[in-house]
Write a protein that holds these residues in place. Sequence first.
Motif, PDB file in Angstrom:
ATOM      1  N   ILE A 144       0.861  -1.184   0.000  1.00 39.63           N
ATOM      2  CA  ILE A 144       0.000   0.000   0.000  1.00 39.63           C
ATOM      3  C   ILE A 144       0.895   1.231   0.000  1.00 39.63           C
ATOM      4  CG2 ILE A 144      -1.822   1.248   1.211  1.00 39.63           C
ATOM      5  CD1 ILE A 144      -2.592  -1.434   2.503  1.00 39.63           C
ATOM      6  N   VAL A 145       0.727   2.093  -1.003  1.00 42.27           N
ATOM      7  CA  VAL A 145       1.567   3.275  -1.194  1.00 42.27           C
ATOM      8  C   VAL A 145       0.714   4.526  -1.106  1.00 42.27           C
ATOM      9  CG1 VAL A 145       3.093   4.511  -2.804  1.00 42.27           C
ATOM     10  CG2 VAL A 145       3.177   2.008  -2.669  1.00 42.27           C
ATOM     11  N   GLY A 146       1.238   5.559  -0.450  1.00 45.53           N
ATOM     12  CA  GLY A 146       0.604   6.867  -0.433  1.00 45.53           C
ATOM     13  C   GLY A 146       1.623   7.937  -0.788  1.00 45.53           C
ATOM     14  N   TYR A 147       1.174   9.047  -1.399  1.00 41.85           N
ATOM     15  CA  TYR A 147       2.098  10.123  -1.789  1.00 41.85           C
ATOM     16  C   TYR A 147       1.415  11.484  -1.672  1.00 41.85           C
ATOM     17  CZ  TYR A 147      -0.383   9.554  -6.267  1.00 41.85           C
ATOM     18  OH  TYR A 147      -1.348   9.442  -7.242  1.00 41.85           O
ATOM     19  N   TRP A 148       2.230  12.520  -1.472  1.00 42.86           N
ATOM     20  CA  TRP A 148       1.732  13.894  -1.347  1.00 42.86           C
ATOM     21  C   TRP A 148       2.867  14.849  -1.649  1.00 42.86           C
ATOM     22  CZ3 TRP A 148       3.337  17.999   1.589  1.00 42.86           C
ATOM     23  CH2 TRP A 148       2.480  19.087   1.697  1.00 42.86           C
ATOM     24  N   GLY A 149       2.583  15.908  -2.418  1.00 42.22           N
ATOM     25  CA  GLY A 149       3.587  16.940  -2.654  1.00 42.22           C
ATOM     26  C   GLY A 149       3.260  17.805  -3.849  1.00 42.22           C
ATOM     27  N   ALA A 150       3.881  18.970  -3.888  1.00 40.47           N
ATOM     28  CA  ALA A 150       3.737  19.898  -5.015  1.00 40.47           C
ATOM     29  C   ALA A 150       4.700  19.477  -6.122  1.00 40.47           C
ATOM     30  CB  ALA A 150       4.032  21.324  -4.559  1.00 40.47           C
ATOM     31  N   GLU A 151       4.188  19.234  -7.329  1.00 45.26           N
ATOM     32  CA  GLU A 151       5.013  18.672  -8.397  1.00 45.26           C
ATOM     33  C   GLU A 151       5.202  19.600  -9.600  1.00 45.26           C
ATOM     34  OE1 GLU A 151       6.547  16.090  -7.671  1.00 45.26           O
ATOM     35  OE2 GLU A 151       5.373  15.332  -5.996  1.00 45.26           O
ATOM     36  N   GLU A 152       4.476  20.726  -9.663  1.00 46.83           N
ATOM     37  CA  GLU A 152       4.570  21.589 -10.844  1.00 46.83           C
ATOM     38  C   GLU A 152       5.674  22.631 -10.669  1.00 46.83           C
ATOM     39  OE1 GLU A 152       3.189  20.676 -13.360  1.00 46.83           O
ATOM     40  OE2 GLU A 152       1.455  19.494 -12.750  1.00 46.83           O
ATOM     41  N   PRO A 153       6.354  23.008 -11.755  1.00 49.43           N
ATOM     42  CA  PRO A 153       7.466  23.967 -11.671  1.00 49.43           C
ATOM     43  C   PRO A 153       7.035  25.304 -11.072  1.00 49.43           C
ATOM     44  CG  PRO A 153       7.428  22.904 -13.817  1.00 49.43           C
ATOM     45  CD  PRO A 153       6.160  22.510 -13.128  1.00 49.43           C
ATOM     46  N   GLY A 154       7.794  25.761 -10.074  1.00 53.53           N
ATOM     47  CA  GLY A 154       7.569  27.070  -9.490  1.00 53.53           C
ATOM     48  C   GLY A 154       6.281  27.221  -8.718  1.00 53.53           C
ATOM     49  N   ASN A 155       5.605  26.115  -8.400  1.00 51.01           N
ATOM     50  CA  ASN A 155       4.316  26.175  -7.714  1.00 51.01           C
ATOM     51  C   ASN A 155       4.383  25.322  -6.449  1.00 51.01           C
ATOM     52  OD1 ASN A 155       1.607  25.927  -6.879  1.00 51.01           O
ATOM     53  ND2 ASN A 155       0.848  26.115  -8.979  1.00 51.01           N
ATOM     54  N   ASN A 156       4.273  25.983  -5.285  1.00 57.02           N
ATOM     55  CA  ASN A 156       4.348  25.264  -4.015  1.00 57.02           C
ATOM     56  C   ASN A 156       2.987  24.914  -3.427  1.00 57.02           C
ATOM     57  OD1 ASN A 156       7.196  25.406  -3.933  1.00 57.02           O
ATOM     58  ND2 ASN A 156       7.111  27.465  -3.053  1.00 57.02           N
ATOM     59  N   SER A 157       1.915  25.369  -4.043  1.00 54.60           N
ATOM     60  CA  SER A 157       0.597  25.221  -3.422  1.00 54.60           C
ATOM     61  C   SER A 157      -0.295  24.184  -4.093  1.00 54.60           C
ATOM     62  CB  SER A 157      -0.131  26.573  -3.414  1.00 54.60           C
ATOM     63  OG  SER A 157      -0.295  27.072  -4.740  1.00 54.60           O
ATOM     64  N   ALA A 158       0.011  23.796  -5.323  1.00 51.44           N
ATOM     65  CA  ALA A 158      -0.821  22.819  -6.039  1.00 51.44           C
ATOM     66  C   ALA A 158      -0.279  21.419  -5.760  1.00 51.44           C
ATOM     67  CB  ALA A 158      -0.824  23.115  -7.535  1.00 51.44           C
ATOM     68  N   ASN A 159      -0.860  20.735  -4.781  1.00 51.62           N
ATOM     69  CA  ASN A 159      -0.344  19.436  -4.365  1.00 51.62           C
ATOM     70  C   ASN A 159      -0.952  18.306  -5.186  1.00 51.62           C
ATOM     71  OD1 ASN A 159       1.396  20.134  -2.102  1.00 51.62           O
ATOM     72  ND2 ASN A 159      -0.483  20.847  -1.121  1.00 51.62           N
ATOM     73  N   ARG A 160      -0.135  17.304  -5.404  1.00 51.94           N
ATOM     74  CA  ARG A 160      -0.570  16.045  -6.014  1.00 51.94           C
ATOM     75  C   ARG A 160      -0.567  14.992  -4.905  1.00 51.94           C
ATOM     76  NH1 ARG A 160       3.208  14.230 -10.678  1.00 51.94           N
ATOM     77  NH2 ARG A 160       2.299  16.140 -11.563  1.00 51.94           N
ATOM     78  N   TYR A 161      -1.651  14.246  -4.763  1.00 58.15           N
ATOM     79  CA  TYR A 161      -1.697  13.234  -3.712  1.00 58.15           C
ATOM     80  C   TYR A 161      -2.574  12.073  -4.154  1.00 58.15           C
ATOM     81  CZ  TYR A 161      -5.855  16.056  -2.586  1.00 58.15           C
ATOM     82  OH  TYR A 161      -7.037  16.780  -2.669  1.00 58.15           O
ATOM     83  N   GLY A 162      -2.314  10.920  -3.561  1.00 62.93           N
ATOM     84  CA  GLY A 162      -3.074   9.741  -3.934  1.00 62.93           C
ATOM     85  C   GLY A 162      -2.544   8.506  -3.235  1.00 62.93           C
ATOM     86  N   PHE A 163      -3.042   7.349  -3.669  1.00 62.35           N
ATOM     87  CA  PHE A 163      -2.635   6.091  -3.067  1.00 62.35           C
ATOM     88  C   PHE A 163      -2.713   4.971  -4.093  1.00 62.35           C
ATOM     89  CE2 PHE A 163      -7.168   6.586  -2.329  1.00 62.35           C
ATOM     90  CZ  PHE A 163      -7.682   5.358  -2.722  1.00 62.35           C
ATOM     91  N   GLU A 164      -2.092   3.848  -3.745  1.00 60.51           N
ATOM     92  CA  GLU A 164      -2.039   2.691  -4.636  1.00 60.51           C
ATOM     93  C   GLU A 164      -2.018   1.419  -3.802  1.00 60.51           C
ATOM     94  OE1 GLU A 164       0.946   2.208  -8.052  1.00 60.51           O
ATOM     95  OE2 GLU A 164       1.763   0.925  -6.460  1.00 60.51           O
ATOM     96  N   GLY A 165      -2.620   0.361  -4.342  1.00 57.84           N
ATOM     97  CA  GLY A 165      -2.534  -0.958  -3.741  1.00 57.84           C
ATOM     98  C   GLY A 165      -2.081  -1.968  -4.780  1.00 57.84           C
ATOM     99  N   LEU A 166      -1.186  -2.872  -4.391  1.00 57.57           N
ATOM    100  CA  LEU A 166      -0.686  -3.911  -5.294  1.00 57.57           C
ATOM    101  C   LEU A 166      -0.727  -5.252  -4.567  1.00 57.57           C
ATOM    102  CD1 LEU A 166       0.660  -4.847  -7.938  1.00 57.57           C
ATOM    103  CD2 LEU A 166       2.874  -4.310  -6.895  1.00 57.57           C
ATOM    104  N   LEU A 167      -1.541  -6.170  -5.077  1.00 57.00           N
ATOM    105  CA  LEU A 167      -1.709  -7.499  -4.485  1.00 57.00           C
ATOM    106  C   LEU A 167      -1.055  -8.537  -5.382  1.00 57.00           C
ATOM    107  CD1 LEU A 167      -3.099  -9.441  -2.394  1.00 57.00           C
ATOM    108  CD2 LEU A 167      -5.057  -9.460  -3.971  1.00 57.00           C
ATOM    109  N   TRP A 168      -0.273  -9.451  -4.772  1.00 54.29           N
ATOM    110  CA  TRP A 168       0.358 -10.554  -5.506  1.00 54.29           C
ATOM    111  C   TRP A 168      -0.034 -11.873  -4.854  1.00 54.29           C
ATOM    112  CZ3 TRP A 168       4.159 -13.874  -3.286  1.00 54.29           C
ATOM    113  CH2 TRP A 168       4.663 -14.839  -4.164  1.00 54.29           C
TER     114      TRP A 168
END
Length: 395
Positions: free
Chosen positions: A243-267
């Motif tokens: 189970i993976v989660g992520y959060w952070g601002a990813e666009e150039p020169g922009n500190n306020s537009a955050n990208r966030y989400g999660f993922e699940g991988l079952l084997w």
Amino acid sequence: MRVHGGRLAQAALVGAWLVAPGMLFAQSGASPPDSAKKPDPPPPPVNHLETALAGFKLTGYAAGSYAYSGRSSGDTIVGRLYDRLQNRFMLNALAVVLDKPYDPAKFSAGFHTELLVGQDATVIQSGGFNLGSQADLPHLYVTLNVPTASGNGLQFKVGRIPTLMGLEVIETVANPNWSEGNQFIYVENFTGTGLSVETKFNNYVDLQLRVINGWDQVSDNNSHKSLMGRVGLYPDALTSLGIVGYWGAEEPGNNSANRYGFEGLLWRKLGKAAVWVQGDYGTEQANAALPDPTQNAKWWALGGWVTYDVTAAVGLALRGDYVNDENGARSSFNGLVGFPANTGQKFGSGTATLNIKAWPSAVVRPELRYDRSTLAAFRGKKDQVSVALAVAYLY
């Protein structure tokens, strides 16, 4: 050889499946009479790097391929990554991996690096690092280990590290299929540069936490850092869940537009077969870099893989994936890879790959793939069929 702690185990599992094990030679315990003795066999070949630098391991692979689609857009097979060039023989990769393992039982250090040269390197490069258009260092990190009571240690990794997300990795020889799936290309990052803290609590749980400059950024493109974490669960030897989660601002020169989400991988391992199911969800706050800068962008994806060992020398890998990029945030690239600029689409693919391991240390991979999109992206049509053949040698 993109792999993380849990992904290291997954990539190793898939890699072991791809490469046929070496022959084992047994000797009788009885000694023949002197007159019947044969000359001693020559010593095995020596890894010269291992001889000069004890403990270092040198591995890697070489790969080339050919791909064809009847509905390519000029020289490009739309939506693809390593197999993006139409009707071309490609020099995909020469990978050289140098590794110095750490000892988890004591204070120790190690490092891991991979030099990737070839046409694959062009499309996985990070911002702020340039070895040329067809070279990259997707792995370059130092590991510091602190021993723990469990014996597994606490690891601190510093450098450029493959993502925690997904099943598929940068090194195609470790993947079930030859071509990369849509989840790998569009909803995951390839690498992150920063600090990773990792540990395995016991046989059932491990944890990785990362602070990085951003998705696929060696030099940060803004002044905020991004976070990513993963919990791995292993209820038995035949099952795992990441189970993976992520959060952070990813666009150039922009500190306020955050990208966030999660993922699940079952084997799950099922006899001669193995099954993976991966689900992703992500969102990015409204910003000028999105196709529609006035609203938040959302996307989700679902993929599944099945592998089956037909014989010791032939394996079959099937993959199906679906991406709902409802605002065009993840697929509107219109560059080396990706679809035409759009404000939203749904797309997916079905892929069948044979992994033929009849030659020692080599794998031959014919592949058939079908892609479909709600856009008329494939020379005015909504779908395309492509064929490919890849050959790789692992050393």
